[in-house]
Design a protein around this motif. Structure first.
Motif, PDB file in Angstrom:
ATOM      1  N   THR A   1       0.812  -1.221   0.000  1.00 24.20           N
ATOM      2  CA  THR A   1       0.000   0.000   0.000  1.00 24.20           C
ATOM      3  C   THR A   1       0.847   1.273   0.000  1.00 24.20           C
ATOM      4  O   THR A   1       0.475   2.280   0.597  1.00 24.20           O
ATOM      5  CB  THR A   1      -0.972   0.003   1.192  1.00 24.20           C
ATOM      6  OG1 THR A   1      -0.239  -0.135   2.421  1.00 24.20           O
ATOM      7  CG2 THR A   1      -1.950  -1.147   1.072  1.00 24.20           C
ATOM      8  N   GLU A   2       1.980   1.240  -0.663  1.00 22.74           N
ATOM      9  CA  GLU A   2       2.763   2.460  -0.898  1.00 22.74           C
ATOM     10  C   GLU A   2       1.917   3.455  -1.700  1.00 22.74           C
ATOM     11  O   GLU A   2       1.052   3.057  -2.494  1.00 22.74           O
ATOM     12  CB  GLU A   2       4.027   2.136  -1.695  1.00 22.74           C
ATOM     13  CG  GLU A   2       5.099   1.404  -0.915  1.00 22.74           C
ATOM     14  CD  GLU A   2       6.067   2.339  -0.220  1.00 22.74           C
ATOM     15  OE1 GLU A   2       5.752   3.544  -0.096  1.00 22.74           O
ATOM     16  OE2 GLU A   2       7.121   1.857   0.216  1.00 22.74           O
ATOM     17  N   PRO A   3       2.168   4.763  -1.542  1.00 21.85           N
ATOM     18  CA  PRO A   3       1.358   5.748  -2.278  1.00 21.85           C
ATOM     19  C   PRO A   3       1.532   5.625  -3.785  1.00 21.85           C
ATOM     20  O   PRO A   3       2.638   5.472  -4.288  1.00 21.85           O
ATOM     21  CB  PRO A   3       1.903   7.086  -1.765  1.00 21.85           C
ATOM     22  CG  PRO A   3       3.259   6.789  -1.224  1.00 21.85           C
ATOM     23  CD  PRO A   3       3.180   5.401  -0.679  1.00 21.85           C
ATOM     24  N   SER A   4       0.392   5.695  -4.498  1.00 21.78           N
ATOM     25  CA  SER A   4       0.435   5.579  -5.962  1.00 21.78           C
ATOM     26  C   SER A   4      -0.618   6.456  -6.632  1.00 21.78           C
ATOM     27  O   SER A   4      -0.908   6.265  -7.808  1.00 21.78           O
ATOM     28  CB  SER A   4       0.209   4.119  -6.389  1.00 21.78           C
ATOM     29  OG  SER A   4      -1.139   3.736  -6.158  1.00 21.78           O
ATOM     30  N   HIS A   5      -1.191   7.411  -5.890  1.00 26.06           N
ATOM     31  CA  HIS A   5      -2.206   8.316  -6.441  1.00 26.06           C
ATOM     32  C   HIS A   5      -3.448   7.555  -6.918  1.00 26.06           C
ATOM     33  O   HIS A   5      -4.091   7.945  -7.892  1.00 26.06           O
ATOM     34  CB  HIS A   5      -1.612   9.165  -7.561  1.00 26.06           C
ATOM     35  CG  HIS A   5      -0.351   9.881  -7.155  1.00 26.06           C
ATOM     36  ND1 HIS A   5      -0.363  11.036  -6.399  1.00 26.06           N
ATOM     37  CD2 HIS A   5       0.961   9.572  -7.356  1.00 26.06           C
ATOM     38  CE1 HIS A   5       0.884  11.417  -6.164  1.00 26.06           C
ATOM     39  NE2 HIS A   5       1.705  10.548  -6.736  1.00 26.06           N
ATOM     40  N   LEU A   6      -3.763   6.459  -6.215  1.00 30.46           N
ATOM     41  CA  LEU A   6      -4.904   5.594  -6.535  1.00 30.46           C
ATOM     42  C   LEU A   6      -4.780   4.955  -7.916  1.00 30.46           C
ATOM     43  O   LEU A   6      -5.774   4.528  -8.499  1.00 30.46           O
ATOM     44  CB  LEU A   6      -6.233   6.349  -6.414  1.00 30.46           C
ATOM     45  CG  LEU A   6      -6.665   6.722  -4.988  1.00 30.46           C
ATOM     46  CD1 LEU A   6      -7.968   7.519  -5.032  1.00 30.46           C
ATOM     47  CD2 LEU A   6      -6.824   5.494  -4.104  1.00 30.46           C
ATOM     48  N   GLU A   7      -3.571   4.887  -8.428  1.00 30.41           N
ATOM     49  CA  GLU A   7      -3.296   4.177  -9.666  1.00 30.41           C
ATOM     50  C   GLU A   7      -2.678   2.823  -9.337  1.00 30.41           C
ATOM     51  O   GLU A   7      -2.049   2.654  -8.287  1.00 30.41           O
ATOM     52  CB  GLU A   7      -2.380   5.009 -10.557  1.00 30.41           C
ATOM     53  CG  GLU A   7      -3.019   6.343 -10.944  1.00 30.41           C
ATOM     54  CD  GLU A   7      -2.090   7.282 -11.684  1.00 30.41           C
ATOM     55  OE1 GLU A   7      -2.546   8.379 -12.068  1.00 30.41           O
ATOM     56  OE2 GLU A   7      -0.909   6.937 -11.869  1.00 30.41           O
TER      57      GLU A   7
ATOM     58  N   ARG B   1     -14.571   4.516 -12.695  1.00 27.24           N
ATOM     59  CA  ARG B   1     -13.904   4.531 -13.998  1.00 27.24           C
ATOM     60  C   ARG B   1     -12.815   3.471 -13.967  1.00 27.24           C
ATOM     61  O   ARG B   1     -12.376   3.041 -12.889  1.00 27.24           O
ATOM     62  CB  ARG B   1     -13.266   5.898 -14.277  1.00 27.24           C
ATOM     63  CG  ARG B   1     -12.303   6.332 -13.175  1.00 27.24           C
ATOM     64  CD  ARG B   1     -11.480   7.536 -13.526  1.00 27.24           C
ATOM     65  NE  ARG B   1     -10.688   8.003 -12.396  1.00 27.24           N
ATOM     66  CZ  ARG B   1      -9.562   7.450 -11.963  1.00 27.24           C
ATOM     67  NH1 ARG B   1      -9.087   6.379 -12.574  1.00 27.24           N
ATOM     68  NH2 ARG B   1      -8.908   7.953 -10.923  1.00 27.24           N
ATOM     69  N   PRO B   2     -12.331   3.028 -15.135  1.00 23.63           N
ATOM     70  CA  PRO B   2     -11.208   2.096 -15.133  1.00 23.63           C
ATOM     71  C   PRO B   2      -9.977   2.759 -14.508  1.00 23.63           C
ATOM     72  O   PRO B   2      -9.670   3.924 -14.813  1.00 23.63           O
ATOM     73  CB  PRO B   2     -10.983   1.792 -16.618  1.00 23.63           C
ATOM     74  CG  PRO B   2     -12.297   2.101 -17.267  1.00 23.63           C
ATOM     75  CD  PRO B   2     -12.867   3.252 -16.493  1.00 23.63           C
ATOM     76  N   PRO B   3      -9.270   2.089 -13.626  1.00 26.32           N
ATOM     77  CA  PRO B   3      -8.104   2.711 -12.988  1.00 26.32           C
ATOM     78  C   PRO B   3      -6.940   2.862 -13.949  1.00 26.32           C
ATOM     79  O   PRO B   3      -6.803   2.109 -14.918  1.00 26.32           O
ATOM     80  CB  PRO B   3      -7.759   1.728 -11.867  1.00 26.32           C
ATOM     81  CG  PRO B   3      -8.247   0.409 -12.383  1.00 26.32           C
ATOM     82  CD  PRO B   3      -9.491   0.708 -13.162  1.00 26.32           C
ATOM     83  N   VAL B   4      -6.113   3.841 -13.672  1.00 28.19           N
ATOM     84  CA  VAL B   4      -4.869   4.019 -14.424  1.00 28.19           C
ATOM     85  C   VAL B   4      -3.880   2.943 -13.983  1.00 28.19           C
ATOM     86  O   VAL B   4      -3.744   2.652 -12.791  1.00 28.19           O
ATOM     87  CB  VAL B   4      -4.278   5.416 -14.166  1.00 28.19           C
ATOM     88  CG1 VAL B   4      -2.910   5.558 -14.826  1.00 28.19           C
ATOM     89  CG2 VAL B   4      -5.236   6.487 -14.664  1.00 28.19           C
ATOM     90  N   ILE B   5      -3.203   2.340 -14.945  1.00 26.09           N
ATOM     91  CA  ILE B   5      -2.128   1.387 -14.660  1.00 26.09           C
ATOM     92  C   ILE B   5      -0.799   2.103 -14.842  1.00 26.09           C
ATOM     93  O   ILE B   5      -0.588   2.789 -15.848  1.00 26.09           O
ATOM     94  CB  ILE B   5      -2.230   0.154 -15.569  1.00 26.09           C
ATOM     95  CG1 ILE B   5      -3.499  -0.630 -15.240  1.00 26.09           C
ATOM     96  CG2 ILE B   5      -1.005  -0.738 -15.422  1.00 26.09           C
ATOM     97  CD1 ILE B   5      -3.758  -1.793 -16.160  1.00 26.09           C
ATOM     98  N   ARG B   6       0.082   1.952 -13.865  1.00 22.44           N
ATOM     99  CA  ARG B   6       1.336   2.700 -13.895  1.00 22.44           C
ATOM    100  C   ARG B   6       2.509   1.794 -13.545  1.00 22.44           C
ATOM    101  O   ARG B   6       2.343   0.666 -13.094  1.00 22.44           O
ATOM    102  CB  ARG B   6       1.285   3.873 -12.919  1.00 22.44           C
ATOM    103  CG  ARG B   6       1.188   3.440 -11.466  1.00 22.44           C
ATOM    104  CD  ARG B   6       1.024   4.640 -10.532  1.00 22.44           C
ATOM    105  NE  ARG B   6       2.248   5.373 -10.328  1.00 22.44           N
ATOM    106  CZ  ARG B   6       2.305   6.700 -10.186  1.00 22.44           C
ATOM    107  NH1 ARG B   6       1.206   7.431 -10.237  1.00 22.44           N
ATOM    108  NH2 ARG B   6       3.459   7.309  -9.983  1.00 22.44           N
ATOM    109  N   ALA B   7       3.697   2.331 -13.734  1.00 20.24           N
ATOM    110  CA  ALA B   7       4.940   1.705 -13.291  1.00 20.24           C
ATOM    111  C   ALA B   7       5.739   2.756 -12.538  1.00 20.24           C
ATOM    112  O   ALA B   7       5.563   3.958 -12.761  1.00 20.24           O
ATOM    113  CB  ALA B   7       5.734   1.178 -14.472  1.00 20.24           C
TER     114      ALA B   7
END
Length: 376
Positions: free
Chosen positions: A161-167, A315-321
């Motif tokens: 649960t590190e911060p990821s801006h809800l992505e 909405r569909p979530p953003v996927i990030r790296a």
């Protein structure tokens, strides 16, 4: 005040500066004790892990009724320094929908969300699979806490649960550290016939590092992570102005994407220099290495989180790296499918740090839904 916000306030008040980053830092003992007590009051079985004195991690387990997969939630207890913070870093303050304080973003918000979600999911009814809440030490330095947890616990899936801006973070880079000692011959500065200047020889290696970085920047890119990189981090050599230096030590950091072999690349560069530069001799000392991470998009935990995130976010979530390293790589390396998702906010490691409280609420709801869906 929502449970997760009040819990976050209480967590921020507890000083948990990592003493490996800040000599004399308080460490994780006090905050681990608080988390253990909070979870024990809600029916979790508590295991206290403390291979390093004063640096504990806590694993809280809610046993399932049987027949369901086990889920591990992972969040770190430690923070970076309090020095230089604008105001009192241990006095949480709410203003304009944000909560301020050291660790509010990185990552006591993630702790508060996962602890609250776990308690809610367990209170709602028996889960079929076990639920493990891991509050770990030392992520900000060398991740000794997660390594200790994995020596005694496992699960069918995990969420960090590190911060990821809800992505939804499904990949991150790794890194490898190396010390290259370029060897010379010490001699008086008046005797060039006897001395070999290790610093001058190291110049050839520094040029080679720059060329290595240029090749990486022009090479093929990973679809999420882009390209790897390399740089010289530290350099130390020589004793005095009137002597030829016997050695020059250069620390190299190589940031990696899946499939790369930094040791082989570096060894080839050094061997080429030894073969082509007269008098070039070296000693290679590998240091800390952490692997890159990439989740399987078809893994059950990934599909579950993506579906629940769409419900919570609308909405569909953003996927990030991520370009930085996280404990996901350790979990994946232990054979546990995992991903990362956390709050929105900012100021990690900075003079002002905050979490957007709406994102804390959404993360708590997302985790609660995911626990119930995955473990049931």
């Amino acid at each position: 005040m929502p449970d997760q916000v009040e819990l976050l306030r209480r967590l921020i008040v507890v000083d948990s500066v990592n003493p490996d980053l800040v000599p004399g830092g308080s460490g994780e003992a006090a905050i681990a004790d608080y988390c253990a007590g909070w979870l024990a009051e809600r029916g979790f079985e508590i295991t206290w892990l403390e291979e390093r004195p004063g640096r504990p991690s806590v694993v809280a387990v809610a046993r399932g009724s049987g027949g369901g997969p086990a889920l591990m939630l992972n969040g770190h207890l430690d923070t970076v320094t309090l020095a230089g913070y604008d105001g009192d870093p241990l006095a949480p303050r709410v203003e304009d929908g944000r909560l301020y304080g050291r660790g509010a973003f990185d990552m006591k918000s993630g702790l508060a969300a996962m602890m609250t979600a776990a308690a809610r999911a367990v209170a709602a009814g028996p889960l079929r699979g076990d639920l493990l809440v891991c509050c770990v030490a030392d992520e900000e330095h060398s991740s000794a806490g997660t390594e200790e947890v994995l020596r005694g616990f496992s699960a069918d899936a995990a969420i960090v649960t590190e911060p990821s801006h809800l992505e939804i973070t499904l990949a991150h880079k790794g890194f490898a550290w190396f010390d290259v000692v370029v060897e010379g011959v010490a001699a008086h500065g008046s005797r060039p016939d006897l001395g070999v200047d290790a610093i001058a020889k190291a110049g050839h290696f520094l040029v080679a590092i720059e060329e290595w970085g240029e090749r990486l920047a022009a090479g093929p890119a990973h679809p999420l992570l882009g390209r790897g990189s390399v740089h010289a981090s530290l350099i130390r050599g020589g004793e005095e102005a009137s002597s030829y230096p016997a050695a020059c030590r250069i620390t190299v950091e190589r940031r990696t994407v899946p499939g790369e072999r930094p040791e082989a690349e570096l060894a080839a560069i050094l061997d080429r220099l030894a073969a082509t530069v007269p008098g070039f001799a070296y000693r290679l000392e590998p240091g800390l290495r952490r692997e890159p991470f990439e989740a399987d998009r078809e893994a059950a935990i990934v599909r579950t989180v993506l579906a629940q995130a769409e419900q919570v976010l609308g909405r569909p979530p953003v996927i990030r790296a991520e370009p930085f390293w996280t404990d996901c790589a350790l979990l994946a390396g232990a054979g546990i499918p995992c991903l990362l998702v956390g709050v929105d906010g900012g100021g990690a490691h900075a003079a002002t740090e905050w979490v957007e409280l709406d994102s804390l609420d959404r993360l708590t709801e997302l985790l609660t839904r995911t626990i119930w869906e995955f473990c049931s």
